[in-house]
Design a protein around this motif. Structure first.
Motif, PDB file in Angstrom:
ATOM      1  N   LEU A   1      44.266  38.378  41.753  1.00 34.95           N
ATOM      2  CA  LEU A   1      45.057  39.584  41.514  1.00 34.95           C
ATOM      3  C   LEU A   1      46.542  39.362  41.821  1.00 34.95           C
ATOM      4  CD1 LEU A   1      42.704  42.329  43.032  1.00 34.95           C
ATOM      5  CD2 LEU A   1      43.118  41.835  40.609  1.00 34.95           C
ATOM      6  N   ILE A   2      46.860  38.349  42.635  1.00 36.38           N
ATOM      7  CA  ILE A   2      48.253  38.112  43.014  1.00 36.38           C
ATOM      8  C   ILE A   2      49.110  37.731  41.797  1.00 36.38           C
ATOM      9  CG2 ILE A   2      49.819  36.680  44.378  1.00 36.38           C
ATOM     10  CD1 ILE A   2      48.374  38.709  46.031  1.00 36.38           C
ATOM     11  N   PRO A   3      48.742  36.680  41.013  1.00 36.52           N
ATOM     12  CA  PRO A   3      49.577  36.376  39.837  1.00 36.52           C
ATOM     13  C   PRO A   3      49.589  37.510  38.812  1.00 36.52           C
ATOM     14  CG  PRO A   3      47.578  35.037  39.847  1.00 36.52           C
ATOM     15  CD  PRO A   3      47.664  35.692  41.180  1.00 36.52           C
ATOM     16  N   ALA A   4      48.484  38.243  38.714  1.00 41.30           N
ATOM     17  CA  ALA A   4      48.448  39.378  37.784  1.00 41.30           C
ATOM     18  C   ALA A   4      49.433  40.456  38.237  1.00 41.30           C
ATOM     19  CB  ALA A   4      47.044  39.948  37.707  1.00 41.30           C
ATOM     20  N   LEU A   5      49.471  40.720  39.543  1.00 43.19           N
ATOM     21  CA  LEU A   5      50.419  41.698  40.084  1.00 43.19           C
ATOM     22  C   LEU A   5      51.850  41.243  39.850  1.00 43.19           C
ATOM     23  CD1 LEU A   5      51.134  44.199  41.763  1.00 43.19           C
ATOM     24  CD2 LEU A   5      50.802  42.810  43.829  1.00 43.19           C
ATOM     25  N   ASN A   6      52.108  39.954  40.030  1.00 42.21           N
ATOM     26  CA  ASN A   6      53.461  39.426  39.816  1.00 42.21           C
ATOM     27  C   ASN A   6      53.923  39.638  38.378  1.00 42.21           C
ATOM     28  OD1 ASN A   6      55.826  37.797  40.546  1.00 42.21           O
ATOM     29  ND2 ASN A   6      54.938  36.234  39.226  1.00 42.21           N
ATOM     30  N   VAL A   7      53.061  39.333  37.416  1.00 43.07           N
ATOM     31  CA  VAL A   7      53.421  39.484  36.003  1.00 43.07           C
ATOM     32  C   VAL A   7      53.602  40.958  35.648  1.00 43.07           C
ATOM     33  CG1 VAL A   7      52.609  39.166  33.631  1.00 43.07           C
ATOM     34  CG2 VAL A   7      52.351  37.328  35.292  1.00 43.07           C
ATOM     35  N   LEU A   8      52.734  41.813  36.153  1.00 35.61           N
ATOM     36  CA  LEU A   8      52.853  43.244  35.880  1.00 35.61           C
ATOM     37  C   LEU A   8      54.175  43.804  36.415  1.00 35.61           C
ATOM     38  CD1 LEU A   8      49.199  44.425  36.585  1.00 35.61           C
ATOM     39  CD2 LEU A   8      50.441  44.784  34.443  1.00 35.61           C
ATOM     40  N   LEU A   9      54.567  43.379  37.612  1.00 35.08           N
ATOM     41  CA  LEU A   9      55.814  43.880  38.195  1.00 35.08           C
ATOM     42  C   LEU A   9      57.036  43.319  37.468  1.00 35.08           C
ATOM     43  CD1 LEU A   9      55.050  43.801  42.027  1.00 35.08           C
ATOM     44  CD2 LEU A   9      55.014  45.750  40.463  1.00 35.08           C
TER      45      LEU A   9
ATOM     46  N   ALA B   1      50.966  45.573  27.899  1.00 38.98           N
ATOM     47  CA  ALA B   1      50.781  44.724  26.723  1.00 38.98           C
ATOM     48  C   ALA B   1      51.481  43.377  26.900  1.00 38.98           C
ATOM     49  CB  ALA B   1      51.289  45.440  25.484  1.00 38.98           C
ATOM     50  N   ARG B   2      52.736  43.401  27.370  1.00 38.57           N
ATOM     51  CA  ARG B   2      53.464  42.134  27.561  1.00 38.57           C
ATOM     52  C   ARG B   2      52.836  41.321  28.689  1.00 38.57           C
ATOM     53  NH1 ARG B   2      58.228  45.414  26.888  1.00 38.57           N
ATOM     54  NH2 ARG B   2      58.616  45.303  29.130  1.00 38.57           N
ATOM     55  N   ALA B   3      52.396  42.003  29.749  1.00 35.09           N
ATOM     56  CA  ALA B   3      51.731  41.294  30.847  1.00 35.09           C
ATOM     57  C   ALA B   3      50.445  40.638  30.364  1.00 35.09           C
ATOM     58  CB  ALA B   3      51.443  42.263  31.996  1.00 35.09           C
ATOM     59  N   ALA B   4      49.689  41.330  29.517  1.00 36.69           N
ATOM     60  CA  ALA B   4      48.444  40.774  28.972  1.00 36.69           C
ATOM     61  C   ALA B   4      48.725  39.521  28.164  1.00 36.69           C
ATOM     62  CB  ALA B   4      47.740  41.825  28.115  1.00 36.69           C
ATOM     63  N   LYS B   5      49.795  39.540  27.378  1.00 39.06           N
ATOM     64  CA  LYS B   5      50.147  38.384  26.554  1.00 39.06           C
ATOM     65  C   LYS B   5      50.488  37.188  27.428  1.00 39.06           C
ATOM     66  CE  LYS B   5      53.153  37.032  22.709  1.00 39.06           C
ATOM     67  NZ  LYS B   5      54.238  37.488  21.791  1.00 39.06           N
ATOM     68  N   ARG B   6      51.252  37.416  28.502  1.00 35.12           N
ATOM     69  CA  ARG B   6      51.610  36.313  29.402  1.00 35.12           C
ATOM     70  C   ARG B   6      50.418  35.763  30.159  1.00 35.12           C
ATOM     71  NH1 ARG B   6      56.745  37.560  33.091  1.00 35.12           N
ATOM     72  NH2 ARG B   6      55.848  35.705  34.093  1.00 35.12           N
ATOM     73  N   MET B   7      49.457  36.625  30.473  1.00 36.71           N
ATOM     74  CA  MET B   7      48.263  36.207  31.212  1.00 36.71           C
ATOM     75  C   MET B   7      47.152  35.710  30.280  1.00 36.71           C
ATOM     76  SD  MET B   7      48.796  36.642  34.519  1.00 36.71           S
ATOM     77  CE  MET B   7      47.131  36.739  35.215  1.00 36.71           C
ATOM     78  N   ASN B   8      47.429  35.750  28.954  1.00 40.82           N
ATOM     79  CA  ASN B   8      46.426  35.334  27.961  1.00 40.82           C
ATOM     80  C   ASN B   8      45.154  36.173  28.079  1.00 40.82           C
ATOM     81  OD1 ASN B   8      45.610  33.788  25.771  1.00 40.82           O
ATOM     82  ND2 ASN B   8      44.622  32.241  27.064  1.00 40.82           N
TER      83      ASN B   8
ATOM     84  N   SER C   1      44.541  46.157  31.590  1.00 43.54           N
ATOM     85  CA  SER C   1      44.469  47.530  32.112  1.00 43.54           C
ATOM     86  C   SER C   1      43.431  47.628  33.222  1.00 43.54           C
ATOM     87  CB  SER C   1      44.133  48.509  30.986  1.00 43.54           C
ATOM     88  OG  SER C   1      45.168  48.556  30.024  1.00 43.54           O
ATOM     89  N   ARG C   2      42.310  46.936  33.034  1.00 41.99           N
ATOM     90  CA  ARG C   2      41.274  46.935  34.083  1.00 41.99           C
ATOM     91  C   ARG C   2      41.782  46.227  35.339  1.00 41.99           C
ATOM     92  NH1 ARG C   2      37.911  45.904  29.556  1.00 41.99           N
ATOM     93  NH2 ARG C   2      37.839  43.667  30.035  1.00 41.99           N
ATOM     94  N   THR C   3      42.557  45.162  35.146  1.00 41.03           N
ATOM     95  CA  THR C   3      43.129  44.450  36.295  1.00 41.03           C
ATOM     96  C   THR C   3      44.090  45.353  37.058  1.00 41.03           C
ATOM     97  OG1 THR C   3      42.937  42.311  35.168  1.00 41.03           O
ATOM     98  CG2 THR C   3      44.499  42.443  37.001  1.00 41.03           C
ATOM     99  N   LEU C   4      44.910  46.110  36.325  1.00 37.80           N
ATOM    100  CA  LEU C   4      45.819  47.053  36.982  1.00 37.80           C
ATOM    101  C   LEU C   4      45.028  48.106  37.754  1.00 37.80           C
ATOM    102  CD1 LEU C   4      48.579  48.273  37.542  1.00 37.80           C
ATOM    103  CD2 LEU C   4      48.502  49.382  35.290  1.00 37.80           C
ATOM    104  N   ALA C   5      43.915  48.562  37.188  1.00 38.56           N
ATOM    105  CA  ALA C   5      43.073  49.542  37.874  1.00 38.56           C
ATOM    106  C   ALA C   5      42.509  48.952  39.170  1.00 38.56           C
ATOM    107  CB  ALA C   5      41.949  49.995  36.953  1.00 38.56           C
TER     108      ALA C   5
ATOM    109  N   GLN D   1      58.351  39.408  47.493  1.00 37.39           N
ATOM    110  CA  GLN D   1      57.353  38.659  48.259  1.00 37.39           C
ATOM    111  C   GLN D   1      56.228  38.158  47.355  1.00 37.39           C
ATOM    112  OE1 GLN D   1      55.649  40.973  51.414  1.00 37.39           O
ATOM    113  NE2 GLN D   1      54.308  39.349  52.132  1.00 37.39           N
ATOM    114  N   VAL D   2      55.786  39.012  46.425  1.00 36.96           N
ATOM    115  CA  VAL D   2      54.725  38.626  45.501  1.00 36.96           C
ATOM    116  C   VAL D   2      55.191  37.489  44.600  1.00 36.96           C
ATOM    117  CG1 VAL D   2      53.338  39.406  43.532  1.00 36.96           C
ATOM    118  CG2 VAL D   2      53.590  40.868  45.538  1.00 36.96           C
ATOM    119  N   SER D   3      56.448  37.574  44.109  1.00 31.78           N
ATOM    120  CA  SER D   3      56.993  36.523  43.252  1.00 31.78           C
ATOM    121  C   SER D   3      57.044  35.195  43.991  1.00 31.78           C
ATOM    122  CB  SER D   3      58.386  36.922  42.770  1.00 31.78           C
ATOM    123  OG  SER D   3      58.963  35.905  41.998  1.00 31.78           O
ATOM    124  N   GLN D   4      57.521  35.222  45.243  1.00 33.55           N
ATOM    125  CA  GLN D   4      57.609  33.999  46.028  1.00 33.55           C
ATOM    126  C   GLN D   4      56.225  33.446  46.342  1.00 33.55           C
ATOM    127  OE1 GLN D   4      60.607  32.382  46.942  1.00 33.55           O
ATOM    128  NE2 GLN D   4      59.079  30.790  47.282  1.00 33.55           N
ATOM    129  N   LEU D   5      55.278  34.318  46.656  1.00 32.59           N
ATOM    130  CA  LEU D   5      53.917  33.894  46.959  1.00 32.59           C
ATOM    131  C   LEU D   5      53.274  33.203  45.758  1.00 32.59           C
ATOM    132  CD1 LEU D   5      51.533  33.884  48.937  1.00 32.59           C
ATOM    133  CD2 LEU D   5      50.920  36.165  48.105  1.00 32.59           C
TER     134      LEU D   5
END
Length: 297
Positions: free
Chosen positions: A8-16, A22-29, A36-40, A70-74
């Motif tokens: 969930l950490i890299p997913a949170l980073n991309v979402l933020l 939609a753009r976050a989904a494209k980057r995460m493939n 949307s489920r990951t955000l939930a 912090q999330v970006s650095q992590l």
């Protein structure tokens, strides 16, 4: 830790970073529904909305803004830990680096950078771009390697910043201008006709903003969109251009320059890059090269 999904950490980073599912989904493939489920899941895990709809856009919650850097650095640290370190041979490196910089930077430092790259990384190239866009946008989406310029209030907090040098304002007029014949006083400066520099993203130049705060105003007879254009116009008219010295150094040949008859804070010029490139050896070499060239300036 068993109860926490570290994916969930890299997913949170991309979402933020994207603030768009939609753009976050494209980057995460991933599919948009999966994102949307990951955000939930993030909302449940963190007990926080993370991203909140505001009109047609998503904006971070206060908690999300607090932890974004912090999330970006992590995320960057985790990638660096799990990626084998392979020494890079700069001499054989075949890579195109994209720099977002003003025309003034290209004129003053671009030649030295290209020369250094030709000597040390002959198979690599550098591409300079200067079109207007929000600061950090290209760094975040990966289309830009490094940005050079003045920090803005909208600069994203997760970006890495290294100050390169300071520039300062000077007055520039044609060689035949009356102000070229003597030391310019404050009264003569403010009585003269000036060229304004109006940037779409900023509304007015740094100097005009400072003068407005002090209650002083310039008699603007013409406005342009860049400092280099201001110098060109000043050379063909009796107008005064007030521009950064280093930024316009190569454009002022044959013109008369004078120090401003009042104190103006210097302009700090910085280099910005995204944390994900912090450990990239080729990127490290490019950053060091730019720092070395700036010191020589």
């Amino acid at each position: 830790m068993k109860a926490i999904d570290l994916n969930l950490i890299p997913a949170l980073n991309v979402l933020l970073e994207e603030r768009n599912v939609a753009r976050a989904a494209k980057r995460m493939n991933l599919s948009q529904s999966a994102m949307s489920r990951t955000l939930a899941r993030l909302r449940v895990t963190m007990d926080d909305p993370v991203l909140v709809r505001a009109g047609r856009h998503l904006v971070p919650s206060p908690r999300a803004l607090e932890i974004q850097a912090q999330v970006s650095q992590l995320t960057m640290d985790a990638r660096a830990i799990l990626t084998p370190a392979v020494p890079v041979n700069i001499a054989s490196l075949a890579r195109t680096f994209t720099l977002f910089a003003s025309d003034g930077f290209v004129e003053s430092l671009g030649g030295a950078l290209v020369k250094r790259m030709t000597e040390e990384a002959p198979r690599s190239r550098v591409r300079f771009i200067s079109q207007s866009s929000p600061q950090g946008a290209g760094l975040r989406d990966g289309s830009v390697d490094i940005e050079i310029g003045k920090l803005r209030e909208t600069t994203h907090p997760e970006l890495k910043v290294r100050r390169l040098f300071e520039d300062h304002f000077i007055g520039v007029v044609s060689a035949q201008h009356p102000l070229s014949q003597h030391l310019v006083s404050a009264e003569q400066y403010f009585s003269a006709d000036h060229i304004g520099i109006t940037r779409v993203e900023e509304g007015k130049s740094h100097l005009e903003s400072l003068l407005s705060e002090s209650g002083q105003r310039l008699n603007i007879r013409a406005s342009v969109g860049s400092y280099t254009s201001a110098v060109t116009l000043a050379s063909a008219t009796t107008l005064v251009a007030t521009v950064p010295a280093k930024h316009t150094q190569s454009f002022r040949l044959g013109m008369h320059c004078f120090p401003l008859p009042f104190t103006v804070p210097p302009i700090p010029i910085s280099m910005l890059w995204h944390p994900r490139m912090n450990a990239d050896q080729a990127h490290c070499w490019l950053r060091k090269t730019i720092v070395d060239i700036s010191r020589e300036l």
